[in-house]
Write a protein that holds these residues in place. Structure first.
Motif, mmCIF file in Angstrom:
data_model
loop_
_atom_site.group_PDB
_atom_site.id
_atom_site.type_symbol
_atom_site.label_atom_id
_atom_site.label_comp_id
_atom_site.label_asym_id
_atom_site.label_seq_id
_atom_site.Cartn_x
_atom_site.Cartn_y
_atom_site.Cartn_z
ATOM 1 N N LEU A 67 28.097 27.502 51.048
ATOM 2 C CA LEU A 67 27.517 28.838 51.036
ATOM 3 C C LEU A 67 28.103 29.658 52.183
ATOM 4 C CD1 LEU A 67 23.891 27.627 50.402
ATOM 5 C CD2 LEU A 67 25.122 29.159 48.858
ATOM 6 N N ASN A 119 23.877 26.858 45.866
ATOM 7 C CA ASN A 119 25.115 26.888 45.097
ATOM 8 C C ASN A 119 25.147 25.610 44.256
ATOM 9 O OD1 ASN A 119 27.358 28.340 44.399
ATOM 10 N ND2 ASN A 119 28.605 27.711 46.135
ATOM 11 N N ASN A 139 31.105 27.781 39.819
ATOM 12 C CA ASN A 139 29.803 27.489 40.418
ATOM 13 C C ASN A 139 28.738 28.450 39.900
ATOM 14 O OD1 ASN A 139 31.225 25.656 42.004
ATOM 15 N ND2 ASN A 139 31.372 27.049 43.745
ATOM 16 N N TYR A 141 25.481 30.473 41.439
ATOM 17 C CA TYR A 141 24.847 30.877 42.698
ATOM 18 C C TYR A 141 23.404 31.284 42.427
ATOM 19 C CZ TYR A 141 23.987 33.554 46.978
ATOM 20 O OH TYR A 141 23.456 34.042 48.149
#
Length: 203
Positions: A67, A119, A139, A141
């Motif tokens: 992050l 994440n 990814n 978030y």
């Protein structure tokens, strides 16, 4: 949930439909027996609940999952075994297939009201549990929300590397002490829907 069985049942159903249309007097050795069919979005259910208040965290986090904060971060990994096998790869994740997307509702329960960032990364493992490095999945978030739409995207450019795939590793990075999470805190990928550009069937 075992997504492999859903993929398998879908493949068998379509094979039976198209088998009934075959002219058995035709010389099938003389033609290409592989066909590609468009299929609608397929509901798959949900993955098993991932409980977050555990002792299984590490601070050894890959750069692509970190992050953008300066505080200490923690990562929890869990593996969904056996999603992929040779038949599933041949049907849905074959070389030349379009993007395959697992859309879902992401449900997050923390059990407290502290600020929170997360994440979620995904990687594909082979039969030996080794990451197939060539496959990159975007990814997801999360910024403290109880529910949001989420997509696990298998890009078409990576299908040529999917043949040895067997399992899906989910890596969850958080920006708070695991012990500060509520006792029953969890992450759930619910209402999974398979969207694919087509399905391959050998007649």
């Amino acid at each position: 949930m075992n997504l492999k069985s859903v993929f398998f049942q879908l493949g068998i159903g379509l094979c039976l439909i198209f088998q009934s249309c075959i002219d058995h007097d035709y010389d099938f050795d003389a033609i290409n027996k592989t066909a590609h069919f468009n299929i609608p979005a397929v509901p798959l259910g949900q993955l098993d609940t991932i409980f977050l208040n555990t002792s299984g965290y590490t601070i050894d986090i890959p750069e692509e999952l970190r992050l953008e904060i300066t505080a200490t971060q923690y990562m929890l990994e869990t593996v969904v075994e056996g999603i992929f096998n040779d038949e599933v790869i041949e049907r849905f994740f074959y070389d030349g297939a379009d993007d395959v997307v697992l859309n879902s509702d992401l449900e997050l329960y923390l059990g407290n009201k502290d600020p929170f960032l997360m994440n979620i990364g995904f990687s594909i493992l082979d039969a030996n549990g080794k990451v197939i490095e060539e496959i990159k999945i975007p990814n997801i978030y999360v910024e403290r929300t109880s529910r949001q739409k989420a997509a696990i995207v298998f890009g078409k450019e990576y299908m040529k590397y999917m043949k040895p795939a067997r399992s899906l590793c989910i890596s969850i990075v958080i920006d708070t002490l695991p012990s500060s999470l509520g006792k029953d805190s969890y992450l759930l990928l619910d209402k999974l829907v398979l969207n694919t550009g087509g399905m391959s069937i050998t007649l």
